[in-house]
Design a protein around this motif. Sequence first.
Motif, PDB file in Angstrom:
ATOM      1  N   TYR A 290     -16.975 -21.224  52.566  1.00 27.59           N
ATOM      2  CA  TYR A 290     -16.151 -20.898  51.406  1.00 27.59           C
ATOM      3  C   TYR A 290     -16.604 -19.956  50.576  1.00 27.59           C
ATOM      4  N   ALA A 293     -11.741 -16.508  52.615  1.00 27.04           N
ATOM      5  CA  ALA A 293     -11.170 -17.329  53.472  1.00 27.04           C
ATOM      6  C   ALA A 293     -11.080 -16.346  54.819  1.00 27.04           C
ATOM      7  N   ASP A 318     -10.524 -22.799  57.453  1.00 29.57           N
ATOM      8  CA  ASP A 318     -10.365 -22.618  56.437  1.00 29.57           C
ATOM      9  C   ASP A 318     -10.500 -23.810  55.306  1.00 29.57           C
ATOM     10  N   ARG A 319      -9.710 -25.123  55.777  1.00 31.05           N
ATOM     11  CA  ARG A 319      -9.637 -26.379  55.343  1.00 31.05           C
ATOM     12  C   ARG A 319     -10.656 -26.874  55.283  1.00 31.05           C
ATOM     13  N   ARG A 322     -13.222 -25.470  52.811  1.00 33.73           N
ATOM     14  CA  ARG A 322     -12.981 -25.912  51.503  1.00 33.73           C
ATOM     15  C   ARG A 322     -13.245 -27.456  51.214  1.00 33.73           C
ATOM     16  N   ARG A 326     -16.069 -28.647  48.787  1.00 30.97           N
ATOM     17  CA  ARG A 326     -15.624 -29.506  47.540  1.00 30.97           C
ATOM     18  C   ARG A 326     -16.581 -30.905  47.710  1.00 30.97           C
TER      19      ARG A 326
ATOM     20  N   VAL D 206     -11.941 -26.648  39.697  1.00 32.76           N
ATOM     21  CA  VAL D 206     -12.364 -25.431  40.529  1.00 32.76           C
ATOM     22  C   VAL D 206     -12.557 -24.228  39.615  1.00 32.76           C
ATOM     23  N   GLU D 210     -13.558 -19.577  42.944  1.00 34.63           N
ATOM     24  CA  GLU D 210     -13.223 -20.285  44.143  1.00 34.63           C
ATOM     25  C   GLU D 210     -11.719 -20.067  44.237  1.00 34.63           C
ATOM     26  N   SER D 214     -10.002 -18.630  47.776  1.00 34.05           N
ATOM     27  CA  SER D 214      -8.926 -19.459  48.810  1.00 34.05           C
ATOM     28  C   SER D 214      -8.002 -18.640  49.500  1.00 34.05           C
TER      29      SER D 214
END
Lengths: 335, 335, 406, 406
Positions: A290, A293, A318-319, A322, A326, D206, D210, D214
Motif C-alpha cells: 500500500y 497502487a 490493490d484491495r 489496502r 487498514r 486516513v 494514503e 489509493s
Amino acid sequence: MEQRKKVIPESYIPIEASRTLRLEGKDYLLMNDAMYTFYERSMGEFSQFFMALRDEKKILGCRCSACGIVRCPPMLTHCPDCAFAPTEPIEVGQTGKLLSTPPITYFATSMFLDKAPFGRGRVVLEGADTALSIMLYTTTGILTPGIMKKGTEIKVVFQDERTGQISDIFGVPTSELTPEQVQKPGLLTSELNWAAVKEPDLGQATEEAKRVSQGALVELESLLKEMNASKRASKAIENWKRTIAVKTPAVEFGLIIDNGRIWLEKGRPKSSDFVMATEDIRVLLDGLNYKGAITDAIVKRKLWISKNIEFVTIFKLDRLARFLAREKKEGAAKG
Amino acid sequence: MEQRKKVIPESYIPIEASRTLRLEGKDYLLMNDAMYTFYERSMGEFSQFFMALRDEKKILGCRCSACGIVRCPPMLTHCPDCAFAPTEPIEVGQTGKLLSTPPITYFATSMFLDKAPFGRGRVVLEGADTALSIMLYTTTGILTPGIMKKGTEIKVVFQDERTGQISDIFGVPTSELTPEQVQKPGLLTSELNWAAVKEPDLGQATEEAKRVSQGALVELESLLKEMNASKRASKAIENWKRTIAVKTPAVEFGLIIDNGRIWLEKGRPKSSDFVMATEDIRVLLDGLNYKGAITDAIVKRKLWISKNIEFVTIFKLDRLARFLAREKKEGAAKG
Amino acid sequence: MAKKKSFAARKVGIVGASVTPFKGRWVEKTFYDLAQWATRDALKDAGISPAEVDAVAYGIYNDIFERAAIPEHPLQGIIGLPNKPGIRVTNGGATGIYTIASAFAFVASGMYDTALVLGVEKATDCYDFVSRSATPEVIKTIAWSGDSFFEQKIGWTASDSYAEVILAYMDEHPGDLKPEVTAKISSVLSEHVKTNPYAQRQFDQVTPEEVLNSRYIVYPLKEMEICVYSEGAAALILAEEETAKAIAKNTGRPVVWITGVGLSNEWSFAGKGMNHWGRIYSHHVAAQQAYEMAGITDPAKEIQVIELHDAFIQQLEISMAEMGFVPMGRADALIDDGLMLDGGPISVNPSGGLLYCGHAVGASNIMSAWAARNELIDKGKHRALVHGTGSTICQYGGVAILEHED
Amino acid sequence: MAKKKSFAARKVGIVGASVTPFKGRWVEKTFYDLAQWATRDALKDAGISPAEVDAVAYGIYNDIFERAAIPEHPLQGIIGLPNKPGIRVTNGGATGIYTIASAFAFVASGMYDTALVLGVEKATDCYDFVSRSATPEVIKTIAWSGDSFFEQKIGWTASDSYAEVILAYMDEHPGDLKPEVTAKISSVLSEHVKTNPYAQRQFDQVTPEEVLNSRYIVYPLKEMEICVYSEGAAALILAEEETAKAIAKNTGRPVVWITGVGLSNEWSFAGKGMNHWGRIYSHHVAAQQAYEMAGITDPAKEIQVIELHDAFIQQLEISMAEMGFVPMGRADALIDDGLMLDGGPISVNPSGGLLYCGHAVGASNIMSAWAARNELIDKGKHRALVHGTGSTICQYGGVAILEHED
C-alpha cells in the motif's frame, strides 16, 4: 443461421442456486437471481443516424431550420431554443476537437471489463456545434493520462463490423495517424496500425539488482504471509483463482491466488493466466505494501500486464493491500 | 459442477442483431436488446421463512408480541399496529381456506408461459390471521373456473426440488386428496395423483356427424383463405410456425401455420407440434369465425390441447379471428 | 387521512394541455420525441414559451420500459427547460395522477408559479423472442412490479391481480358486475372513442356480443374488458391564479381549476390493516379527500364528467361505487339505471378511456385530465373528476376535481 | 428560474429524523425492514404514532437495485401508513433532496399537515459472477442511467461522468483541485466521521498520503476521493407550523425550519443551451433559488453548517464554489485558507459525508438533513445547507436551507 453473439453473453449468467451465509450466529439465504427484459427496440427518429453509421459510415447531425445550429448527436426533431422550429438531418465531418480533457475508465462495469481502460470524450466534429460522446483509444498501447486533452484533434474510426449502434465508432488522436488516414472518410479499425501486445524487453539484471531482488522476494514472502493471516485482507481475493507469471530482469516467479490465499512459487510457472512484467520488482512490492497502487503503476507504464481484462485481478491485489494496511493500522491504534 | 438451470434460460436470449422496418416510405432501425442485472440477493429477515420451506418443509409466520396476530407471509419484524412491537417467528399449518375466489391466468408473462393456466390465491393457513399468496393447481387436468372459490380448503404442496423460494410451494384443493395426504406435513408434488395428459377418447362418428364435418371443412378452408388474404389478420401469426394435428370423431387433419399463412392439410400429419382434439369440429370453426374464443373452448373443456404451453398458439389463433372479424366489419361499414 | 381539512394555499388551474396520438407502437419515435411533441403542443395551447414555465414534473412509469434508469434526464434539454426544476414521480399505473398531484403541490405551495406536467410511455419495444410477440414481455416487465419476495415468482401479473380484487368483490356481491353489463360498458366506451382523434382504437367499435365472445386473459376478465397498452405522451400546464388568468385572457380558453386532490395507497398484503378485501378502498379514500378539498358533498349530483382509469371494466364499476356514484354492490346501475348511457346524468370517459384511447402508463391520467378539460370547456359543463389507479392490487388511488367557472 | 420569488405559503419544519446504520451490505435485512426501521426511529424521535402522519414521500433511486418496479408499494403497510398518500420520487443520485422538496411542497401547500420523508437503498445485492464481486455489477446497474441511445453503449459510468465534469473544470482552472488538497479534504472528512455511529466507515481514518496512494478508478479520480456505496435508510418527519410547534413542545427538541428549497436540472448533452461546460451550473441555480427563498444574501457568512453530497471530493470543491462559499477557480481555499478546517468558519459534512458515512442513494441526502439538523440543535448553530446531486453529468442539483431559531 450463423453463430452470433447473444445480447446477454452466456458467461455472465449464474445457475439457479442459493447459499447460506452465517453472520453473528444467524443464517441468511443468498439467492442467485436476475432481473431482465428483452426488446426489439425502435431507434425511432434516431434510426437514420444509426443506419448511416452502419451502412454508409457517415455521421449525421441535425440542423435547426431557424437558427442553423447543428447538433450532433441529433438529439431532437425540433429546436427548443427557436420556438420548436423543425430540424433537418445534415452530414458532419469525421474529425473534430475534444471539448474538454477526457476521463479514462480503469475500473469498468461488468459489461465493459474487457474494454477498459478506455477514454470517453466529447468531440465537436467539423460542421457541428455540439459535442458527440465517443469512446477513445490510443493506437500506442494502454491509454494513459496526457495523451488526449481539451482541444486534441480526434479522428472518428469505424468498427469493421457494425450493427447500428454508437459503439460502431470510436476516436483516436489524429496525431497517431497518417494524413491519408485522417483524410479518409469511414476509416476502419482494421486500417489502423495498432501497437502489438508484447512483453517488454526488460534487459539484463546487474548483480546489484539481483541482490536487491532477493531481498525484495524475502520481504514479499513475509508480506504474503501476513495477508493470508488477515481475514479481512483475504476477503479481497475470496472465490478468485489466478496464476500470474511475474517477470523482472533479475528473477521470475509465480504469484498464485486461490480462494482467499496468495503465495509465491519460485521460477516461471508452467502455465499462467497472465504475465506481469516490471523492471523493478519493488514496484510490485510497494503496491502490495500500500505504497502506491499497482493500478497506477500500470497506468504510469512502470508495470506491464499481458491482458487488460486482468485489471480485474489487479484491483483485487490493490484491495488486498489496502485491507491489510487498514488492519495493521487499526491494530497499531489499539495496541 | 452438475448441469443446472441458469437464472436466465438461454432460449429466451436473442442474438445481437438489428433489422430495418419500412413504414410509410421511411426506414426505421429495430435493435435486439436487453436490460439486465444479476444478483446474489439476500433474503434478509425472510431468510428463515425461505430456509424453512427449503430444508424443513415448514411454513413460518410471524407473531406480534403485543396483539398476537400471526402474519403469514411474515412481512415485518415489528407490528405497525402495536407501536412497532417486535414479532417472532411461529410455525403455521399447511392447510387453510381461500380468502376469496382466485383468478386463473391463461395468458401468462414470457417467464410463465409453460406454467399457465394456473390459479393464484390467498390462503389463510391454520394458525395464521393473514393470507399467503400461492399458485394453485388442480390434479384433475386443466384448471377451470369453479374448481376453487372463496372458502375452498387448500393443501400446501412442496416441490420435490426446492431452492428456498415461494415457488417451492403451491396449493391444491384438499377435496382432491386422501385424508392421509391432507394430514401429511410437507406433502410433496411427487406424492400426488396427477391426472395423466392423454388424448380424450372421442368415440365413433355417426354418418350424420361425418356429413356435418365435411361441410365444416369446406367452410374452414374458405375461412383460412380469407385469413391469408388479410394483411391485418396475417400479422397475428407472423414469424410463427406450427403444425397442429386436429382430431375429431369424424375427421383428422393438419392445421399448418407458417409465417403469416395458415392452411389445412388432409389426414393426420406425420409429425405435429401439438394435438388439438374436439368432439365437435364446429367449436374450432366458431372460434376462427370469432364466435366464442378457442381459449374459452379449452377452458370449458370443449376442446383439448396436448401441451399447455401451446396456449401461445391458441392466443394467436384467437387474435387471427378477431383481426379478420374486425377487418370484415370495417369493410362492411365502408362498403 | 389528514386530521385537518386539506386545502390549497394558492389556487391552481390548468391553462394548457395536449396529447400525442396514442398508438400500439410508435416505431417512428423514441420517448424523447414523444415527450417533446406533447410539450410543444401544450405550450402552444397555452400560448407561452418554455421560458415562461418554472418547473416540470415528469410522470414516467417503469424504468425498464424506457430502458433507462433515469429516463427523464435527457428530456430536460429536449423540451427546452434546462436549469429548471424537474422532479420525477413514479407510482405504477397511477403515475399520471400522482404526477399531477405533485405539480399541483409545487404550484399551490408558492414554490413555482407555473409547472409542466409531462407523462410519457414507450412500452412495446419489449419483445418476447420465444412467442415472437411483444405482449408476454410487456406484461413480464410490468410483473417486475410485484413484491419481489412473495409475488413475482408465482407468476404475478397486473391482470391477475386486478382479477383478484374483482373476484373478491364478486364474492361479496354475487349479483353485481354481470357479464352483459361489463360487455355493454365496453361497447359504450367504444362509441365514445369515435370523437377522440388521438385514440389508439378510434375506429374499433364493438358490440356487447363481441365483447362476450372475446377470450379470457385471466379469469374472469376477457380481452375486450381490458385496457390496451399504448405508447404516447400527454402534458398539462398548471399555473397559479394570477398567472392562469393572464394566460387564459390571452388564449381565450378559460382556466379549468383544480379544486380538489386526493391520493391513497393501501396495504399490498392482506393483514390486520387490510380488512377491506373485496373493496378498492384507496379509491374511496382518495375521492373523499378530493371532495372535501373541493367542497363536494354529493358527488353524483355535483359532478358531470368523469375520466376514470378503466384498467378493467369490472374495476371501473367498482371504482364508480367506491367514489360514491353508485351503491357498493349495485354498480351495474351504471347501465341498468342508465346512469352512464347517452342522456344519463354522468359522462364517463368521453375520451374512450384506457380501453379505447389506450393506456400509455405515465401519460394516461394526464390524457384523462386533458379529455376532462376539453369536455368541460367544449360542452360548457361545470365539474369533472379525473381518476387514476395502479400498483399490484389496484391499491393506489388518485382523484383530482376539475372545475370550469364560466 | 422562477420569474417571481419562490416562497412557501406555509412554514414547514423538521420535527423528527433518523438513520439506520449505513453498511456496505445489509445481509440481515431487506429494504422493507430497513425502511421500517428508519420510520420507527423517526416517529420515536418526534414522539408521534403513525396515525399522526398524513402522508409519505418515498425516495427510492433505482428500481433495479430493489429488484422491483414499484418498490415502494409493499412499504405502505409495513411502515404503518395504509390508505395514506404515498408518492414516490426518483431523480438519480439526487433522489433524497428531490423527495424532501416534494414533501415540503405537499406540506407547504396545505394539502397535508405532516409528512414522512423516507429514503431507502439496497444496492449491493447486485453481483457480477464473472469477476466474482459486487462492484462491477453495482456500477453497471447505475450505468443503466445513461442515455440509452448514445451513452450506455460506450461504457458510461457514474464515475466516468463526474470525472468528465471535473476535468472540464480543471481545463478552465488548471491550478485548482490540487491533489494534495483533495487528499487533505478526504482525510478531514475521515476525521469527522468518527462521531457518527451510523457511518459505514466510522473507524476508517486516513492520511492525505494514503489518499494519494489509493488507485485510480477513473482518471483523475482515486478510490479514496470517491463515495462508497451503502445500504441503509433515513427518514424525516415534516410538519406545518402549528403542528411542528406542538410536537417540539412535547419532545423538547426544537423545530428546525426548512426556509429555502431550490432544484435545478441541467441539459444532459452539451448543446446551445449548455454553455456552462466546466461548471456544475445546476448547483449554482439550486442554491440561488434556495437563498432567495430563505432571504440569504451572503451564504458564506450566513451559513455555518453544510451537508454536501460529496460523490467525489473534486465535485465537493466545485459545488462549494458554485454555491458561493469559495470563488470559482479558487476552491482549494477550502483548505488553503482553512475555511473547512477545524476552527474554520464552515463545518462541512460533520456526518463524514457520502465518502465516509456512505452513499445509500435514495437515503443519502435525507441522512445529510438528519446530520445537519443534529449539528444545528446539538451545537446550537443557526443555519445549515443540505445539498444533493446526481444524474449522468452531475446535472441535478438540490439545496435546502435549514434554520434553528433558538
